[in-house]
Design a protein around this motif. Structure first.
Motif, PDB file in Angstrom:
ATOM      1  N   UNK A 182       0.878  -1.169   0.000  1.00 37.23           N
ATOM      2  CA  UNK A 182       0.000   0.000   0.000  1.00 37.23           C
ATOM      3  C   UNK A 182       0.909   1.211   0.000  1.00 37.23           C
ATOM      4  N   UNK A 183       0.591   2.213  -0.756  1.00 41.80           N
ATOM      5  CA  UNK A 183       1.421   3.416  -0.826  1.00 41.80           C
ATOM      6  C   UNK A 183       0.571   4.649  -0.560  1.00 41.80           C
ATOM      7  N   UNK A 184       1.241   5.715  -0.253  1.00 43.79           N
ATOM      8  CA  UNK A 184       0.551   6.977  -0.024  1.00 43.79           C
ATOM      9  C   UNK A 184       0.660   7.429   1.413  1.00 43.79           C
ATOM     10  N   UNK A 185       0.100   8.594   1.660  1.00 42.83           N
ATOM     11  CA  UNK A 185       0.174   9.208   2.989  1.00 42.83           C
ATOM     12  C   UNK A 185      -0.512   8.341   4.045  1.00 42.83           C
ATOM     13  N   UNK A 186      -1.699   7.841   3.746  1.00 42.73           N
ATOM     14  CA  UNK A 186      -2.406   6.991   4.710  1.00 42.73           C
ATOM     15  C   UNK A 186      -1.642   5.693   4.981  1.00 42.73           C
ATOM     16  N   UNK A 187      -1.023   5.158   3.931  1.00 39.30           N
ATOM     17  CA  UNK A 187      -0.244   3.928   4.092  1.00 39.30           C
ATOM     18  C   UNK A 187       0.952   4.185   5.008  1.00 39.30           C
ATOM     19  N   UNK A 188       1.628   5.309   4.824  1.00 36.84           N
ATOM     20  CA  UNK A 188       2.782   5.626   5.683  1.00 36.84           C
ATOM     21  C   UNK A 188       2.340   5.810   7.131  1.00 36.84           C
ATOM     22  N   UNK A 189       1.232   6.488   7.340  1.00 37.76           N
ATOM     23  CA  UNK A 189       0.735   6.693   8.707  1.00 37.76           C
ATOM     24  C   UNK A 189       0.367   5.352   9.343  1.00 37.76           C
ATOM     25  N   UNK A 190      -0.283   4.500   8.575  1.00 35.19           N
ATOM     26  CA  UNK A 190      -0.683   3.191   9.092  1.00 35.19           C
ATOM     27  C   UNK A 190       0.549   2.351   9.404  1.00 35.19           C
ATOM     28  N   UNK A 191       1.570   2.420   8.530  1.00 33.58           N
ATOM     29  CA  UNK A 191       2.796   1.656   8.749  1.00 33.58           C
ATOM     30  C   UNK A 191       3.525   2.160   9.993  1.00 33.58           C
ATOM     31  N   UNK A 192       3.540   3.467  10.201  1.00 38.35           N
ATOM     32  CA  UNK A 192       4.188   4.014  11.401  1.00 38.35           C
ATOM     33  C   UNK A 192       3.459   3.552  12.669  1.00 38.35           C
ATOM     34  N   UNK A 193       2.142   3.529  12.616  1.00 34.83           N
ATOM     35  CA  UNK A 193       1.352   3.027  13.755  1.00 34.83           C
ATOM     36  C   UNK A 193       1.668   1.551  14.006  1.00 34.83           C
ATOM     37  N   UNK A 194       1.712   0.768  12.934  1.00 35.61           N
ATOM     38  CA  UNK A 194       2.011  -0.661  13.055  1.00 35.61           C
ATOM     39  C   UNK A 194       3.430  -0.870  13.585  1.00 35.61           C
ATOM     40  N   UNK A 195       4.369  -0.068  13.134  1.00 32.23           N
ATOM     41  CA  UNK A 195       5.743  -0.169  13.616  1.00 32.23           C
ATOM     42  C   UNK A 195       5.813   0.139  15.118  1.00 32.23           C
TER      43      UNK A 195
END
Length: 100
Positions: A47-60
């Motif tokens: 998944x790419x994009x701003x929402x994907x980065x935010x979700x990945x940071x939360x998951x991290x």
């Protein structure tokens, strides 16, 4: 003068030792439960994009917190085992088995 109540192996300590052994077999799996999803999300292949980065940071962040909490499990159980006597009175063992 009567003899004190006979001592028996501490069943709570035995249960804690058994729990520790079972948990030690599983702790690596618990620690790494979110490792692959976190890596997949960070690869930009899922998944790419701003929402994907935010979700990945939360998951991290959740992955790091999970690992930190799992790393505390065995030391907590080890401390509980150390604080338990090797033997207890027969009546204490009976009460433990009865859930009192």
């Amino acid at each position: 003068m009567t003899d004190p109540e006979p001592k028996v192996p501490n069943p709570r300590k035995a249960d804690l030792v058994r729990l520790r052994g079972d948990l030690a077999k599983e702790v690596d799996g618990f620690r790494d439960a979110l490792k692959r999803p976190t890596a997949d999300m960070g690869s930009d292949k899922v998944w790419v994009g701003r929402n994907a980065r935010a979700w990945q940071q939360e998951l991290d962040g959740r992955n790091r917190r999970l690992r930190d909490q799992v790393d505390k499990l065995l030391p907590v159980i080890d401390a509980a085992i150390r604080n338990e006597p090797d033997q207890v009175s027969r009546s204490d063992a009976r009460m433990y088995h009865q859930g009192a």
